[in-house]
Design a protein around this motif. Structure first.
Motif, PDB file in Angstrom:
ATOM      1  N   HIS A   1     -36.700  14.834 -28.422  1.00  0.00           N
ATOM      2  CA  HIS A   1     -37.508  15.897 -27.820  1.00  0.00           C
ATOM      3  C   HIS A   1     -39.012  15.674 -28.024  1.00  0.00           C
ATOM      4  O   HIS A   1     -39.811  16.555 -27.700  1.00  0.00           O
ATOM      5  CB  HIS A   1     -37.118  17.265 -28.375  1.00  0.00           C
ATOM      6  N   GLU A   2     -39.382  14.533 -28.565  1.00  0.00           N
ATOM      7  CA  GLU A   2     -40.802  14.178 -28.592  1.00  0.00           C
ATOM      8  C   GLU A   2     -41.236  13.823 -27.170  1.00  0.00           C
ATOM      9  O   GLU A   2     -40.412  13.411 -26.348  1.00  0.00           O
ATOM     10  CB  GLU A   2     -41.042  12.985 -29.526  1.00  0.00           C
ATOM     11  N   LYS A   3     -42.525  13.990 -26.885  1.00  0.00           N
ATOM     12  CA  LYS A   3     -43.023  13.722 -25.532  1.00  0.00           C
ATOM     13  C   LYS A   3     -44.140  12.693 -25.579  1.00  0.00           C
ATOM     14  O   LYS A   3     -44.897  12.606 -26.553  1.00  0.00           O
ATOM     15  CB  LYS A   3     -43.525  15.014 -24.875  1.00  0.00           C
ATOM     16  N   TRP A   4     -44.228  11.945 -24.513  1.00  0.00           N
ATOM     17  CA  TRP A   4     -45.192  10.849 -24.423  1.00  0.00           C
ATOM     18  C   TRP A   4     -46.618  11.318 -24.701  1.00  0.00           C
ATOM     19  O   TRP A   4     -47.414  10.615 -25.314  1.00  0.00           O
ATOM     20  CB  TRP A   4     -45.108  10.195 -23.045  1.00  0.00           C
ATOM     21  N   ASP A   5     -46.955  12.542 -24.264  1.00  0.00           N
ATOM     22  CA  ASP A   5     -48.331  13.043 -24.433  1.00  0.00           C
ATOM     23  C   ASP A   5     -48.556  13.741 -25.778  1.00  0.00           C
ATOM     24  O   ASP A   5     -49.630  14.290 -26.033  1.00  0.00           O
ATOM     25  CB  ASP A   5     -48.719  13.978 -23.286  1.00  0.00           C
TER      26      ASP A   5
ATOM     27  N   ASP B   1     -31.155  12.017 -20.938  1.00  0.00           N
ATOM     28  CA  ASP B   1     -30.682  13.374 -21.219  1.00  0.00           C
ATOM     29  C   ASP B   1     -31.166  14.361 -20.158  1.00  0.00           C
ATOM     30  O   ASP B   1     -30.385  15.142 -19.597  1.00  0.00           O
ATOM     31  CB  ASP B   1     -31.174  13.789 -22.602  1.00  0.00           C
ATOM     32  N   VAL B   2     -32.447  14.323 -19.858  1.00  0.00           N
ATOM     33  CA  VAL B   2     -32.999  15.262 -18.881  1.00  0.00           C
ATOM     34  C   VAL B   2     -32.503  14.941 -17.475  1.00  0.00           C
ATOM     35  O   VAL B   2     -32.197  15.851 -16.697  1.00  0.00           O
ATOM     36  CB  VAL B   2     -34.542  15.238 -18.937  1.00  0.00           C
ATOM     37  N   LEU B   3     -32.387  13.653 -17.152  1.00  0.00           N
ATOM     38  CA  LEU B   3     -31.899  13.291 -15.818  1.00  0.00           C
ATOM     39  C   LEU B   3     -30.505  13.854 -15.591  1.00  0.00           C
ATOM     40  O   LEU B   3     -30.224  14.449 -14.545  1.00  0.00           O
ATOM     41  CB  LEU B   3     -31.890  11.775 -15.664  1.00  0.00           C
TER      42      LEU B   3
ATOM     43  N   GLN C   1     -43.296  14.164 -14.495  1.00  0.00           N
ATOM     44  CA  GLN C   1     -43.431  14.176 -15.950  1.00  0.00           C
ATOM     45  C   GLN C   1     -43.730  12.791 -16.539  1.00  0.00           C
ATOM     46  O   GLN C   1     -43.782  12.631 -17.756  1.00  0.00           O
ATOM     47  CB  GLN C   1     -42.145  14.727 -16.575  1.00  0.00           C
ATOM     48  N   SER C   2     -43.951  11.813 -15.673  1.00  0.00           N
ATOM     49  CA  SER C   2     -44.324  10.477 -16.137  1.00  0.00           C
ATOM     50  C   SER C   2     -45.690  10.528 -16.812  1.00  0.00           C
ATOM     51  O   SER C   2     -46.660  11.051 -16.247  1.00  0.00           O
ATOM     52  CB  SER C   2     -44.377   9.502 -14.949  1.00  0.00           C
ATOM     53  N   GLY C   3     -45.768  10.024 -18.037  1.00  0.00           N
ATOM     54  CA  GLY C   3     -47.017  10.072 -18.786  1.00  0.00           C
ATOM     55  C   GLY C   3     -47.250  11.404 -19.477  1.00  0.00           C
ATOM     56  O   GLY C   3     -48.217  11.541 -20.234  1.00  0.00           O
ATOM     57  N   LYS C   4     -46.394  12.369 -19.228  1.00  0.00           N
ATOM     58  CA  LYS C   4     -46.471  13.672 -19.898  1.00  0.00           C
ATOM     59  C   LYS C   4     -45.287  13.787 -20.859  1.00  0.00           C
ATOM     60  O   LYS C   4     -45.412  13.579 -22.052  1.00  0.00           O
ATOM     61  CB  LYS C   4     -46.466  14.804 -18.880  1.00  0.00           C
ATOM     62  N   HIS C   5     -44.144  14.107 -20.284  1.00  0.00           N
ATOM     63  CA  HIS C   5     -42.922  14.161 -21.101  1.00  0.00           C
ATOM     64  C   HIS C   5     -42.396  12.747 -21.374  1.00  0.00           C
ATOM     65  O   HIS C   5     -42.003  12.429 -22.494  1.00  0.00           O
ATOM     66  CB  HIS C   5     -41.865  14.981 -20.356  1.00  0.00           C
TER      67      HIS C   5
ATOM     68  N   ALA D   1     -40.745  23.647  -9.477  1.00  0.00           N
ATOM     69  CA  ALA D   1     -41.021  22.938 -10.731  1.00  0.00           C
ATOM     70  C   ALA D   1     -41.053  23.868 -11.929  1.00  0.00           C
ATOM     71  O   ALA D   1     -40.579  23.530 -13.010  1.00  0.00           O
ATOM     72  CB  ALA D   1     -42.337  22.177 -10.616  1.00  0.00           C
ATOM     73  N   THR D   2     -41.578  25.068 -11.751  1.00  0.00           N
ATOM     74  CA  THR D   2     -41.664  26.001 -12.888  1.00  0.00           C
ATOM     75  C   THR D   2     -40.272  26.379 -13.378  1.00  0.00           C
ATOM     76  O   THR D   2     -40.035  26.512 -14.578  1.00  0.00           O
ATOM     77  CB  THR D   2     -42.428  27.265 -12.469  1.00  0.00           C
ATOM     78  N   GLU D   3     -39.345  26.558 -12.466  1.00  0.00           N
ATOM     79  CA  GLU D   3     -37.973  26.891 -12.859  1.00  0.00           C
ATOM     80  C   GLU D   3     -37.311  25.721 -13.562  1.00  0.00           C
ATOM     81  O   GLU D   3     -36.584  25.881 -14.539  1.00  0.00           O
ATOM     82  CB  GLU D   3     -37.166  27.288 -11.620  1.00  0.00           C
ATOM     83  N   LEU D   4     -37.580  24.506 -13.077  1.00  0.00           N
ATOM     84  CA  LEU D   4     -37.011  23.326 -13.727  1.00  0.00           C
ATOM     85  C   LEU D   4     -37.534  23.185 -15.141  1.00  0.00           C
ATOM     86  O   LEU D   4     -36.793  22.828 -16.058  1.00  0.00           O
ATOM     87  CB  LEU D   4     -37.335  22.068 -12.921  1.00  0.00           C
TER      88      LEU D   4
END
Length: 363
Positions: free
Chosen positions: A258-262, A286-288, A313-317, A353-356
């Motif tokens: 659950h760590e994120k790239w950013d 997992d998220v996919l 979420q590339s470069g973010k999550h 996106a907000t719901e996702l």
């Protein structure tokens, strides 16, 4: 006499053809003989798909010396166990010590005695056969232990999924996705096997989350969310610290998925390559699968919507290098999704996106 095809192979390396012929005449009744007149040719034979069982190696040769041939052979993990016997006119004690220090199993000085050559070759081939048999037994036992540990890991992972009111097939699918992504990113077979067998443990820490929070149908309060965020640390504590590579990787994945790239993830706020590669891969897998699957609190997303979210979420999550690789594995992802489906024909829906984002917070 044994069939010629079943005879062990001796490689004779000497720049003098007459020396090769002499050794060949001593050994050819009992062994297959290969020969090389320089170090490069000797290494090519040793590195081939049919390496020799033992090498008789001269030391003084033009170009690459026998010492250098031995050093290179012993530096190769796949060939270092081939026994090397130096046969040389260099008979000083320090010469013999050097030969043994760089990896030779024996040292025979010229002029040679046929009986000594035959006896030494026979002895070291027998020892080599014994060593290979023992290594085979150890490898088999190691594989059995790996399989047993992998089964325990898989069962614990599925237990965590069932407690979370999700389907056990989630851990199967996401483990396959993780392996595909790992292969695309260049991991070798051993690492891929470890990744595939440890990915199911990513959410084992949910076993320590109270049901009133884990199974709550609505949104979590701030306090409840703080408890939920403890599950990576709980998972790491359940697995414990081990020198064993399989369990060590399982712990790293449970702790960091659950760590994120950013740097905005949890529990440690790691960023970029501070997050172990296995954890970064499992986060994507997992998220996919969560997006593509129906859950009690959501419908399945279409592949198009899921990929839009992952890309956003590339470069973010997510590690952007891994997201770049996703399109290349999508055909296999769809095959695995169909093979391990939970409900045939579950509807795919589109969601903003907000719901996702809200749906993924519970993953």
């Amino acid at each position: 006499m044994n069939d010629f095809r079943n005879r062990q192979t001796i490689l004779i390396v000497d720049d003098a053809p007459e020396n090769i012929e002499l050794l060949k005449s001593i050994l050819e009744k009992d062994y297959q003989i290969k020969a090389a007149i320089d170090g490069n040719a000797a290494l090519r034979i040793c590195y081939s798909e049919a390496p020799p069982d033992l090498v008789l190696l001269d030391i003084i040769m033009p170009g690459m010396s026998g010492h250098e041939v031995c050093r290179r052979l012993k530096a190769n993990p796949d060939r270092r166990r081939i026994p090397v016997i130096f046969i040389t006119a260099m008979d000083a004690m320090e010469d013999e010590r050097l030969g043994l220090d760089i990896g030779a199993v024996d040292y025979i000085t010229k002029p040679i005695s046929p009986a000594i050559v035959q006896a030494r070759v026979r002895t070291h081939l027998a020892l080599y056969d014994q060593t290979r048999e023992l290594e085979s037994m150890v490898a088999q036992r190691t594989q059995e232990l790996f399989h047993s540990r992998s089964q325990v890991i898989l069962r614990l992972g599925r237990a965590a999924e069932f407690k979370d009111n999700e389907t056990g097939n989630h851990v199967i699918r996401m483990s396959h996705y993780a392996r595909l992504l790992g292969a695309a990113s260049g991991l070798g077979e051993k690492a891929l096997d470890i990744l595939f067998n440890t990915a199911p443990m990513h959410d084992v820490g949910k076993l320590g989350i109270p049901d009133r929070i884990l199974l709550k149908p609505g949104k979590l309060t701030a306090d409840e969310w703080a408890v939920m965020r403890q599950h990576p640390q709980i998972g790491a504590e359940i697995i414990g610290k081990h020198d064993d590579e399989l369990l060590g990787t399982a712990r790293a994945i449970a702790l960091t998925h659950h760590e994120k790239w950013d740097g905005s993830g949890y529990p440690a706020g790691l960023a970029g390559t501070e997050i172990p590669l296995m954890g970064r891969i499992v986060a994507v897998a997992d998220v996919l699968d969560a997006l593509l699957s129906e859950r009690p609190y959501k419908k399945a997303c279409s592949l198009e919507v899921a990929m839009e979210y992952m890309t956003s979420q590339s470069g973010k999550h997510f590690d952007p290098a891994l997201i770049d690789l996703l399109p290349s594995i999508l055909p296999e992802v769809l095959r695995i999704k169909a093979a391990f489906a939970d409900i045939e024909g579950a509807p795919a829906v589109k969601a903003p996106a907000t719901e996702l984002h809200e749906q993924m917070r519970r993953g």
